[in-house]
Design a protein around this motif. Sequence first.
Motif, PDB file in Angstrom:
ATOM      1  N   ASN A 174       0.815  -1.213   0.000  1.00  0.00           N
ATOM      2  CA  ASN A 174       0.000   0.000   0.000  1.00  0.00           C
ATOM      3  C   ASN A 174       0.852   1.267   0.000  1.00  0.00           C
ATOM      4  N   LEU A 175       2.137   1.096   0.218  1.00  0.00           N
ATOM      5  CA  LEU A 175       3.071   2.238   0.197  1.00  0.00           C
ATOM      6  C   LEU A 175       3.986   2.151  -1.009  1.00  0.00           C
ATOM      7  N   ASP A 176       3.604   1.386  -1.986  1.00  0.00           N
ATOM      8  CA  ASP A 176       4.508   1.011  -3.065  1.00  0.00           C
ATOM      9  C   ASP A 176       3.789   1.188  -4.412  1.00  0.00           C
ATOM     10  N   PRO A 177       3.599   2.440  -4.830  1.00  0.00           N
ATOM     11  CA  PRO A 177       2.780   2.671  -6.036  1.00  0.00           C
ATOM     12  C   PRO A 177       3.420   2.155  -7.323  1.00  0.00           C
ATOM     13  N   THR A 178       4.726   1.883  -7.338  1.00  0.00           N
ATOM     14  CA  THR A 178       5.331   1.438  -8.596  1.00  0.00           C
ATOM     15  C   THR A 178       4.940   0.011  -8.959  1.00  0.00           C
ATOM     16  N   HIS A 179       4.418  -0.747  -8.005  1.00  0.00           N
ATOM     17  CA  HIS A 179       4.105  -2.153  -8.335  1.00  0.00           C
ATOM     18  C   HIS A 179       2.977  -2.248  -9.361  1.00  0.00           C
ATOM     19  N   ASN A 180       2.194  -1.178  -9.490  1.00  0.00           N
ATOM     20  CA  ASN A 180       1.087  -1.217 -10.444  1.00  0.00           C
ATOM     21  C   ASN A 180       1.521  -1.532 -11.869  1.00  0.00           C
ATOM     22  N   TRP A 197       0.162  -1.247 -21.234  1.00  0.00           N
ATOM     23  CA  TRP A 197       0.617  -1.435 -19.851  1.00  0.00           C
ATOM     24  C   TRP A 197       1.716  -0.471 -19.434  1.00  0.00           C
ATOM     25  N   THR A 198       2.284   0.305 -20.362  1.00  0.00           N
ATOM     26  CA  THR A 198       3.519   1.011 -20.057  1.00  0.00           C
ATOM     27  C   THR A 198       3.345   2.287 -19.233  1.00  0.00           C
ATOM     28  N   PHE A 199       2.107   2.667 -19.002  1.00  0.00           N
ATOM     29  CA  PHE A 199       1.782   3.817 -18.180  1.00  0.00           C
ATOM     30  C   PHE A 199       2.524   3.724 -16.843  1.00  0.00           C
ATOM     31  N   ARG A 200       3.351   4.707 -16.550  1.00  0.00           N
ATOM     32  CA  ARG A 200       4.075   4.627 -15.283  1.00  0.00           C
ATOM     33  C   ARG A 200       4.290   6.016 -14.695  1.00  0.00           C
TER      34      ARG A 200
END
Length: 369
Positions: A174-180, A197-200
């Motif tokens: 929940n503190l790790d937004p890059t995992h999306n 999927w490449t949206f980052r």
Amino acid sequence: MTREENDELTQVGPRTPGGELLRRYWHPIAVAAELTPERPKKRVRLLGEDLVIYRDPDGGYGLVAEQCLHRGASLYYGFLEDGGIRCPYHGWLYDKTGRCLEQPFEPAQSILRHTILLRAYPVEKVRGLLFAYLGPLPTPIIPPWDVIARGDGTRRIEIHPVLTCNWLQMQETNLDPTHNTFLHNKTAYVLGLRPDWTFRPISLEFEVIEWGVIKRRAFGGDNGYREEGHPAIFPNVLRHSSGWGPIDLHFRVPIDDTHTQTFWLGFDPSPDGSLLEESEDPPSTYIELKDEEGNFHMRSFPSQDSMAWETQGPVRDRSVEHLGAADKGVALWRQLLKENIEKVKRGEDPIGVIRDPDKYRIISFSASK
Ligand code: FES
Ligand SMILES: [Fe+2]
């Protein structure tokens, strides 16, 4: 992080620093609708303690240690009668506070029953979930999160399977937004469930608030924008909101050091903001995460997240990991945990504990509806 620090953050049992911290909060442990007049008792394990939760004939709830103090038979098989739960072995009777009311084969003048106290804990039913509090009395209140307190909509419950991993692995997501980007977007893309999927995110910010941490992500490109992420509520809850209205609380409930169960309480606002009548027991759904071979099917967010949590092992050894700049939210949460463990050691309340029922009527999070 050293092994000792890792133990301190992850252990949940009685008299452990992490366990004492978690004992300052209410945790959902069962769905009230599971306890019926035909099946009024359920075994539950919470924070490393084996317990029996029951609904007594007058509709109240009790939560007591599973093992009888006499010679240890399970009260799960006990009788709900005479104002308490009676052991099936020799009939000792306990009330909801753990006092022993009767010992049928002891002399009437015996003081034995006055010298013992069964572990027993308060239970509250809120929106169809049974919450337990295993900490020192007096109890704090269950925070009136908007998902719980709002009247302009209806609620739903999801019960996820018990995972074989420590609760902190789950909360750290929940503190790790890059995992999306990879775990959710690329996985779904590969399975043909989404077109790209490449949206980052190009930058991540974290702000400590009264209840935990707010995340913000910035996205680049022609249509670049900044977005408020889902707040992580201390110590073990995620508040997830969808743009079109629903808000969910995801409770990561520590069963013991190596098992965790997630309960979702969802709120669906009425389209026009009108107050809605709803049943005392919202509809509940039991979620499947794995396929028939026992592998995570990876077709839903919960399945994808659960894969990442469980495959880290029962208790992730954080002394051998390699944190990068993108993990600053994870590091921040660990820091908050350490600070609040120290507060509890000093006899203070950790963050998010509310004792005055009049202080907040409803707790919302401004930017993300
Ligand atoms: S073991 Fe419970 S009454 Fe004897
Ligand atoms: Fe996720």
